[in-house]
Design a protein around this motif. Structure first.
Motif, PDB file in Angstrom:
ATOM      1  N   ALA A  14      -1.012  47.778  -6.028  1.00 24.07           N
ATOM      2  CA  ALA A  14      -1.128  48.527  -5.632  1.00 24.07           C
ATOM      3  C   ALA A  14      -1.216  49.978  -6.083  1.00 24.07           C
ATOM      4  O   ALA A  14      -2.073  50.564  -6.175  1.00 24.07           O
ATOM      5  CB  ALA A  14       0.520  49.713  -4.707  1.00 24.07           C
ATOM      6  N   SER A  15      -1.464  49.061  -7.292  1.00 32.44           N
ATOM      7  CA  SER A  15      -1.326  49.992  -8.559  1.00 32.44           C
ATOM      8  C   SER A  15      -3.249  50.059  -9.127  1.00 32.44           C
ATOM      9  O   SER A  15      -4.022  51.560  -9.768  1.00 32.44           O
ATOM     10  CB  SER A  15      -1.155  50.682  -9.790  1.00 32.44           C
ATOM     11  OG  SER A  15      -1.029  48.841 -10.034  1.00 32.44           O
ATOM     12  N   THR A  16      -3.317  49.161  -8.421  1.00 29.90           N
ATOM     13  CA  THR A  16      -5.040  48.905  -8.639  1.00 29.90           C
ATOM     14  C   THR A  16      -5.755  49.705  -7.840  1.00 29.90           C
ATOM     15  O   THR A  16      -6.972  50.538  -7.805  1.00 29.90           O
ATOM     16  CB  THR A  16      -5.841  47.534  -8.968  1.00 29.90           C
ATOM     17  OG1 THR A  16      -5.298  46.502  -8.171  1.00 29.90           O
ATOM     18  CG2 THR A  16      -5.259  46.879  -9.912  1.00 29.90           C
ATOM     19  N   VAL A  17      -5.147  49.894  -6.273  1.00 29.59           N
ATOM     20  CA  VAL A  17      -6.066  50.784  -5.497  1.00 29.59           C
ATOM     21  C   VAL A  17      -5.962  52.165  -6.631  1.00 29.59           C
ATOM     22  O   VAL A  17      -6.746  53.143  -5.918  1.00 29.59           O
ATOM     23  CB  VAL A  17      -5.206  50.684  -4.795  1.00 29.59           C
ATOM     24  CG1 VAL A  17      -5.171  51.574  -3.294  1.00 29.59           C
ATOM     25  CG2 VAL A  17      -5.221  49.529  -4.340  1.00 29.59           C
ATOM     26  N   HIS A  18      -4.417  52.901  -6.800  1.00 25.94           N
ATOM     27  CA  HIS A  18      -4.154  54.051  -7.241  1.00 25.94           C
ATOM     28  C   HIS A  18      -6.019  54.576  -8.051  1.00 25.94           C
ATOM     29  O   HIS A  18      -5.893  54.951  -8.240  1.00 25.94           O
ATOM     30  CB  HIS A  18      -2.450  54.053  -7.893  1.00 25.94           C
ATOM     31  CG  HIS A  18      -3.084  55.520  -8.492  1.00 25.94           C
ATOM     32  ND1 HIS A  18      -2.647  56.812  -7.890  1.00 25.94           N
ATOM     33  CD2 HIS A  18      -2.312  56.040  -9.448  1.00 25.94           C
ATOM     34  CE1 HIS A  18      -2.941  57.812  -8.179  1.00 25.94           C
ATOM     35  NE2 HIS A  18      -2.455  57.523  -9.448  1.00 25.94           N
ATOM     36  N   GLY A  19      -5.398  53.251  -9.320  1.00 26.17           N
ATOM     37  CA  GLY A  19      -6.865  53.509 -10.542  1.00 26.17           C
ATOM     38  C   GLY A  19      -8.061  53.387  -9.408  1.00 26.17           C
ATOM     39  O   GLY A  19      -8.353  54.177 -10.091  1.00 26.17           O
TER      40      GLY A  19
END
Ligand code: SAH
Length: 513
Positions: A450-455
């Motif tokens: 999910a953090s790669t989506v956010h980034g």
């Protein structure tokens, strides 16, 4: 800095990042500043670490190119600051690259330099279309000619000489002058049915070709809307492309993916996709930053292990690596854990985390069937003895879904942050990447957390994500991508291999065995 810098005049090859030389690849990471042209591909630009300064000196759309004198002055100026300057050009720097001119000012100022030859488009672009520039049965020479008219708009080509040579003719920068080139050859007596081809954006996922003969090529190329960069090849060897073309036949040939994993992890996925023929833009959307120093970790480990059974829980390979790095920094001996009067159990969220633990000599007691936080929590809750302690060592702001099953089972839980994930913004590349993603050139974007989506969202700053095809690992990641309206597909399992399988299924060619 009083020390003189140095300039490396290097070729980046025609586009495919795999055609970078070993030396140039190394310089990409070791230079202080990179001065580059429009012909250096995005796939290669993505490999430049963020701390390296970039100066673009190519043509900007609708603008004139940066004058040569200005480029020379930039090189001199940067080198005089004591910097290691990488002057990066498409193809080979000495093949119509004005490389010689760039050395004049440097030589005059006694700036040290090295030349790093590159793979030239003149031979590599035909090769990627299955055309050998020489072949004993058809031709004994090949000739590389500029199709760029000199001042006054006239081509300075001796067509009679070229036709007499009877070799393969390769015209660079010849798209605008294609009509004059072909008619020049015909007027000099070349057979009208001499095979000829135009090859656009060779060695990249977008490569296209038009195969015809010297009489009809201009019309056919126009019909196909061939654009730049492209080369023209004239000669009997062009016919061999029909038999030998290979690049588009690869399972993922002609496909381009953008991958967003942190740099230290992206290479395995990128490598797998490139092996299957895809072009891969590596745009790490996040970076991990260890919590340092981390007294909370050692304090938690000291206190840990007072109950009959204690669980140490890892949720990512980077978590495993960071855990051991932090123990090492604080000289905390792992044997302390095993001296405790407790049954020490180890849980890993998935196979890659399990594999990372193995490399430190630990075999996980528990890996859930489905590799995500909720399943990990449930699985530990089912397997743990009543009253067990659970110490989770993972990213700050890790998935919430891990905790409720543990707490509901009455386990005493401690959640210690080993590292944070920070977004990578890639400002220098922003416009190129947005263009590649929004124009549809990128077939899909992969997300592994999910953090790669956010980034990714932080760095793209788009108003609309509905055209983005996201291929995600796991439900959690997919939910985050859906939140932005992306078109989402999920790999069957939360592993890189399964993600690659999904991409093959969605984008692979049918001939796959
Ligand atoms: N130094 C470069 C050539 C520079 S001149 C080299 O060695 O390749 C620029 C011309 O190169 C373009 O107009 C085009 O004709 C050719 N070219 C460069 N990259 C290309 C590519 N990927 N596909 C087709 N033509 C290319």
């Amino acid at each position: 800095m009083t020390e003189k810098g140095k300039v490396w005049l290097a070729g980046a090859g025609p586009g495919d990042a795999g055609l970078l030389t070993v030396k140039t690849r190394q310089l990409l990471c070791e230079a202080d500043v990179i001065v580059y042209d429009a012909l250096v591909s995005e796939e290669i630009l993505c490999q430049i670490p963020d701390h390296v300064e970039r100066i673009y000196v190519g043509k900007r759309s609708g603008h004139h190119p940066v004058p040569q004198e200005e480029i020379n002055a930039i090189l001199l100026q940067e080198a005089q600051k004591g910097k290691r300057v990488l002057r990066l050009k498409g193809g080979d720097p000495f093949v119509f690259g004005r490389g010689g001119e760039e050395l004049e000012l440097l030589t005059a100022h006694q700036i040290p330099y090295e030349i790093v030859p590159g793979v030239t488009s003149a031979s590599a672009v035909p090769a990627y279309a299955g055309i050998p520039v020489t072949h004993r049965d058809y031709t004994s020479s090949f000739h590389v000619i500029t199709g760029h008219p000199r001042k006054g708009g006239k081509l300075q080509i001796d067509f009679d000489a070229l036709v007499r040579l009877n070799g393969t003719l390769i015209f660079l920068m010849g798209i605008t002058a294609m009509e004059s080139i072909c008619s020049g050859l015909l007027e000099a007596g070349m057979e009208p049915d001499m095979p000829a081809t135009v090859l656009e954006r060779g060695t990249t996922a977008a490569q296209r070709s038009v195969v015809s003969d010297v009489k009809h090529l201009p019309k056919e190329a126009k019909k196909a809307g061939i654009g730049m960069p492209a080369i023209i090849v004239v000669g009997k060897v062009c016919r061999l492309g029909e038999q030998f073309h290979w690049a588009e036949k690869r399972v993922l040939g002609g496909r381009q993916f953008l991958i967003t994993r942190p740099r230290q992890h992206s290479s395995s996925l990128a490598r797998k996709l490139r092996d299957l023929g895809a072009q891969v833009l590596e745009l790490p959307a996040i970076r991990t930053k260890p919590v340092e120093p981390n007294p909370e970790l050692t304090a938690a480990l000291e206190q840990f292990g007072t109950s009959a059974e204690s669980w140490l829980v890892f949720t990512s390979p980077i978590g495993v690596a960071t855990f051991f790095e932090q123990l090492e920094k604080q000289a905390w001996d792992i044997r302390k854990l095993f001296r405790k009067q407790t049954e020490l159990r180890i849980a890993a969220i998935g196979s890659a985390t399990g594999q990372a633990l193995r490399s430190f000599g630990l075999i996980a007691d528990l890996v859930p069937d489905v590799y995500d936080a909720a399943h990990l929590g449930r699985s530990i809750a089912q397997n743990a003895k009543l009253g067990s302690e659970v110490l989770i060592v993972r990213a700050k702001d890790g998935s919430e879904a891990l905790l409720p099953p543990l707490e509901n089972a009455g386990l005493s839980v401690q959640d210690v942050a080993l590292y944070e994930t920070v977004c990578e913004l890639h400002e220098a590349l922003h416009d190129e990447i947005v263009n590649a993603v929004c124009s549809g050139e990128v077939d899909a974007v992969t997300f592994t957390s999910a953090s790669t989506v956010h980034g990714f969202v932080q760095s793209m700053k788009l108003t609309d994500y509905t055209n983005i095809r996201a291929v995600c690992i796991g439900e959690q990641t997919a939910k985050e991508a859906e939140r932005y309206g992306m078109q989402v597909q999920i790999s069957d399992q939360a592993t890189i291999d399964s993600l690659v399988e999904k991409l093959l299924l969605l984008y692979g060619k049918e001939e796959r065995a």
